[in-house]
Design an enzyme around this catalytic site. Structure first.
Site, PDB file in Angstrom:
ATOM      1  N   TYR A 158       0.770  -7.072  31.484  1.00 17.64           N
ATOM      2  CA  TYR A 158       0.379  -8.459  31.197  1.00 17.64           C
ATOM      3  C   TYR A 158      -0.808  -8.487  30.228  1.00 17.64           C
ATOM      4  O   TYR A 158      -0.809  -9.218  29.238  1.00 17.64           O
ATOM      5  CB  TYR A 158       0.035  -9.153  32.518  1.00 17.64           C
ATOM      6  CG  TYR A 158      -0.060 -10.659  32.414  1.00 17.64           C
ATOM      7  CD1 TYR A 158       1.098 -11.434  32.353  1.00 17.64           C
ATOM      8  CD2 TYR A 158      -1.293 -11.307  32.394  1.00 17.64           C
ATOM      9  CE1 TYR A 158       1.027 -12.823  32.258  1.00 17.64           C
ATOM     10  CE2 TYR A 158      -1.376 -12.686  32.306  1.00 17.64           C
ATOM     11  CZ  TYR A 158      -0.215 -13.445  32.245  1.00 17.64           C
ATOM     12  OH  TYR A 158      -0.291 -14.817  32.151  1.00 17.64           O
ATOM     13  N   LYS A 162      -0.646 -10.059  26.533  1.00 19.80           N
ATOM     14  CA  LYS A 162      -1.389 -11.289  26.220  1.00 19.80           C
ATOM     15  C   LYS A 162      -2.489 -11.034  25.176  1.00 19.80           C
ATOM     16  O   LYS A 162      -2.771 -11.911  24.362  1.00 19.80           O
ATOM     17  CB  LYS A 162      -1.970 -11.896  27.501  1.00 19.80           C
ATOM     18  CG  LYS A 162      -0.894 -12.405  28.486  1.00 19.80           C
ATOM     19  CD  LYS A 162      -0.028 -13.505  27.892  1.00 19.80           C
ATOM     20  CE  LYS A 162       0.924 -14.111  28.904  1.00 19.80           C
ATOM     21  NZ  LYS A 162       1.770 -15.173  28.314  1.00 19.80           N
TER      22      LYS A 162
END
Ligand code: NAD
Length: 260
Positions: A158, A162
């Site tokens: 993640y 991101k």
């Protein structure tokens, strides 16, 4: 101030959470919408909610997986064929992935999260920008996260994806400003959507609600964000009222990312 009359807005992850909330906010201001999601039922639910809130809204649904470049190309082409242009693009579909320490983070899991959150966002920009460049205008909002500007822990895939979304945003923002196109990212903190509920359940099982309360006790505002708060920010960033905001990341987290 925010008017989407005769505007066409394309939203990925439109079947749930932040995508649905943005769709609602934008539909209420008169936009024509194309919602993309891999979950067909969720898309239908979004459409029903939108039509309850804005009876005359034009809402088209496309079932597609953002990790598949051909499907991305098709949802972009569908939008142009149906409505003739793309004024705004909320490039938002994403997943959290299984939480784990870096050494235990599965390599397949890493690839999966990167594939949705980073490849999916790149493909979306690639095909939408071809359309917007020809038009000479447009706005894109990519969904990053606090996990894209800070270390959160247990989220290798993640965090990498991101942070990558932030990099893509800055890079493309400086490339396309000259064509009248703004490209920004949002960095939401914990907003109560099905994704965050799933995350809390990963951490605390049946005690997820109590864990959630403890989690937000360190937020300066002592609460979760609401999807509609993010929806309103996205509406602003995709509107003509924010044209000079470009290549930046807007945090929406109650101030949490500035606390230590
Ligand atoms: P959500 O799970 O409620 O909604 C995500 C939607 O994306 C779902 O409808 C899902 O079906 C769709 N989707 C997932 N993978 C897809 C794929 N491969 N192709 C097409 N559609 C796909 O989650 P949310 O909280 O609304 O999250 C939306 C975005 O916001 C994500 O990028 C997420 O990382 C980001 N985000 C959320 C929060 C939060 O607190 N909720 C915080 C920071 C960032």
């Amino acid at each position: 101030m925010i008017d989407f009359t005769d505007k066409v807005v394309l939203i990925t992850g439109g079947g749930s959470g932040l995508g649905r909330a943005a769709a609602l906010a934008i539909a209420k201001q008169g936009a024509k919408l194309v919602l993309v999601d891999m979950n067909k039922e969720a898309l239908e639910e979004s459409k029903t909610e939108i039509l309850e809130a804005a009876q005359n809204a034009a809402v088209e649904l496309v079932e597609a997986n953002v990790t598949n470049e051909e499907e991305v190309q098709k949802y972009v082409q569908f939008t142009v064929d149906t409505f003739g242009k793309i004024d705004g693009f909320f490039n938002n579909a994403g997943i959290e992935g299984k939480q784990n320490l870096t050494e235990d983070y599965g390599s397949d899991e890493f690839q999966k999260v990167i594939s949705v959150n980073l490849n999916g966002v790149f493909y979306g920009m690639k095909y939408v920008l071809k359309v917007m460049k020809k038009q000479g205008y447009g706005s894109i909002v990519n969904t990053a996260s606090v996990g894209g500007i800070r270390g959160v822990g247990n989220q290798s895939g993640y965090a990498a994806s991101k942070h990558g979304v932030v990099g893509l945003t800055r890079n493309s923002g400086i490339e396309y400003g000259q064509y009248g196109i703004s490209i920004n990212a949002i960095a939401p903190g914990a907003i109560m959507t099905p994704m965050v509920e799933g995350s809390l359940k990963q951490m605390a099982g049946d005690n997820w609600e109590a864990a959630g309360q403890e989690f937000v006790s360190v937020n300066p505002m002592k609460r979760f964000g609401k999807p509609e708060e993010v929806g309103n920010l996205v509406a602003f960033l995709l509107s003509d009222s924010s044209r000079f905001i470009n290549a930046t990341v807007v945090n929406i987290d109650g101030g949490q990312s500035y606390k230590y």
